[in-house]
Design an enzyme around this catalytic site. Structure first.
Site, mmCIF file in Angstrom:
data_model
loop_
_atom_site.group_PDB
_atom_site.id
_atom_site.type_symbol
_atom_site.label_atom_id
_atom_site.label_comp_id
_atom_site.label_asym_id
_atom_site.label_seq_id
_atom_site.Cartn_x
_atom_site.Cartn_y
_atom_site.Cartn_z
ATOM 1 N N ASN A 186 65.164 92.398 89.152
ATOM 2 C CA ASN A 186 64.546 92.078 90.358
ATOM 3 C C ASN A 186 63.501 92.990 90.525
ATOM 4 O OD1 ASN A 186 66.468 94.188 90.818
ATOM 5 N ND2 ASN A 186 66.712 93.712 92.836
ATOM 6 N N VAL A 187 62.527 92.402 91.223
ATOM 7 C CA VAL A 187 60.988 92.581 91.598
ATOM 8 C C VAL A 187 60.782 92.437 93.011
ATOM 9 C CG1 VAL A 187 58.654 93.064 91.100
ATOM 10 C CG2 VAL A 187 60.272 92.536 89.192
ATOM 11 N N GLU A 188 60.842 93.537 93.828
ATOM 12 C CA GLU A 188 60.707 93.346 95.184
ATOM 13 C C GLU A 188 59.351 93.500 95.800
ATOM 14 O OE1 GLU A 188 63.687 95.878 97.167
ATOM 15 O OE2 GLU A 188 65.338 94.635 96.458
ATOM 16 N N CYS B 39 64.004 87.537 92.086
ATOM 17 C CA CYS B 39 65.222 88.006 91.586
ATOM 18 C C CYS B 39 65.268 88.204 90.031
ATOM 19 C CB CYS B 39 66.138 86.866 92.139
ATOM 20 S SG CYS B 39 66.590 86.806 93.669
ATOM 21 N N GLU C 203 66.986 86.581 87.949
ATOM 22 C CA GLU C 203 66.911 85.480 87.378
ATOM 23 C C GLU C 203 65.613 84.747 86.920
ATOM 24 O OE1 GLU C 203 68.656 86.356 89.891
ATOM 25 O OE2 GLU C 203 70.726 85.544 89.842
ATOM 26 N N CYS D 299 71.965 83.844 93.526
ATOM 27 C CA CYS D 299 71.705 83.294 94.921
ATOM 28 C C CYS D 299 71.391 81.958 94.624
ATOM 29 C CB CYS D 299 70.534 84.176 95.552
ATOM 30 S SG CYS D 299 68.985 83.610 94.978
HETATM 31 N N1 THU Z 1 68.797 89.737 93.839
HETATM 32 C C1 THU Z 1 68.750 89.040 92.612
HETATM 33 O O1 THU Z 1 68.026 89.718 91.749
HETATM 34 N N2 THU Z 1 69.257 87.979 92.198
HETATM 35 C C2 THU Z 1 70.441 87.398 93.021
HETATM 36 O O2 THU Z 1 70.672 86.270 92.457
HETATM 37 C C3 THU Z 1 70.869 87.934 94.060
HETATM 38 C C4 THU Z 1 69.906 88.974 94.586
HETATM 39 C C5 THU Z 1 68.234 90.651 94.323
HETATM 40 C C6 THU Z 1 66.934 90.421 95.228
HETATM 41 C C7 THU Z 1 66.847 91.684 95.998
HETATM 42 O O3 THU Z 1 65.926 92.357 95.338
HETATM 43 C C8 THU Z 1 68.283 92.170 95.789
HETATM 44 O O4 THU Z 1 69.028 91.670 94.968
HETATM 45 C C9 THU Z 1 68.961 92.187 97.263
HETATM 46 O O5 THU Z 1 69.307 91.131 97.773
#
Ligand code: THU
Length: 139
Positions: free
Chosen positions: A48-50, A59, A61, A92
């Site tokens: 994940n990269v916020e 995310c 994925e 998600c």
């Molecule tokens: N996140 C994912 O990378 N994949 C998912 O299917 C669920 C959520 C990440 C997004 C965010 O950076 C962190 O989890 C918290 O929501």
């Protein structure tokens, strides 16, 4: 690798966990890693990269699907998505759709040690995909 071949779940989980070390999650502090194997036996990974504009977060994925395109595309056979503790998390809603495009109903999603892997069709029933577009095109 055909769907009858045993899925290397331990390898998928290990690579997904390793990918969490490349996560950029300064806001949620939830590191997520993903690893999938393609039907022809290649491994692809993502993390994940916020973003400071929270809703723009990518995310793990999404990152994985970018890796799939980068290495030549193909179909996903099985995927493991884990948090920093190495335990599988469920994808998600948006990522279920993103994964559907590249793995379809039969994509197997890691559900942890105590449960059988879940086919994506059970996580995203009645999915909207490329076939639907073909049917609906007016010209
Ligand atoms: N996140 C994912 O990378 N994949 C998912 O299917 C669920 C959520 C990440 C997004 C965010 O950076 C962190 O989890 C918290 O929501």
């Amino acid at each position: 690798m055909s769907s009858s071949t045993a899925i290397p779940w331990n390898e998928l989980r290990a690579q997904a966990r390793h990918a969490t070390s490349t996560s950029y999650a300064p806001y949620s502090h939830v590191s997520v890693g993903a690893c999938a194997v393609t039907t022809d036996g290649r491994f692809v990974v993502g993390a994940n990269v916020e973003n400071a504009s929270y809703g723009l977060t990518l995310c793990a994925e999404c990152s994985l699907v970018s890796d799939l395109a980068r290495v030549g595309g193909g179909r996903l056979l099985a995927v493991s998505i884990v948090a920093g503790d190495g335990k599988p998390i469920t994808p998600c809603g948006r990522c279920r759709q993103v994964l559907f495009e590249h793995g379809g109903n039969e994509l197997l999603v890691d559900a942890g040690d105590d449960l059988d892997p879940t086919p994506l069709r059970e996580l995203l029933p009645g999915a909207f995909g490329p076939a639907e577009l073909d049917i609906r095109k007016s010209q």
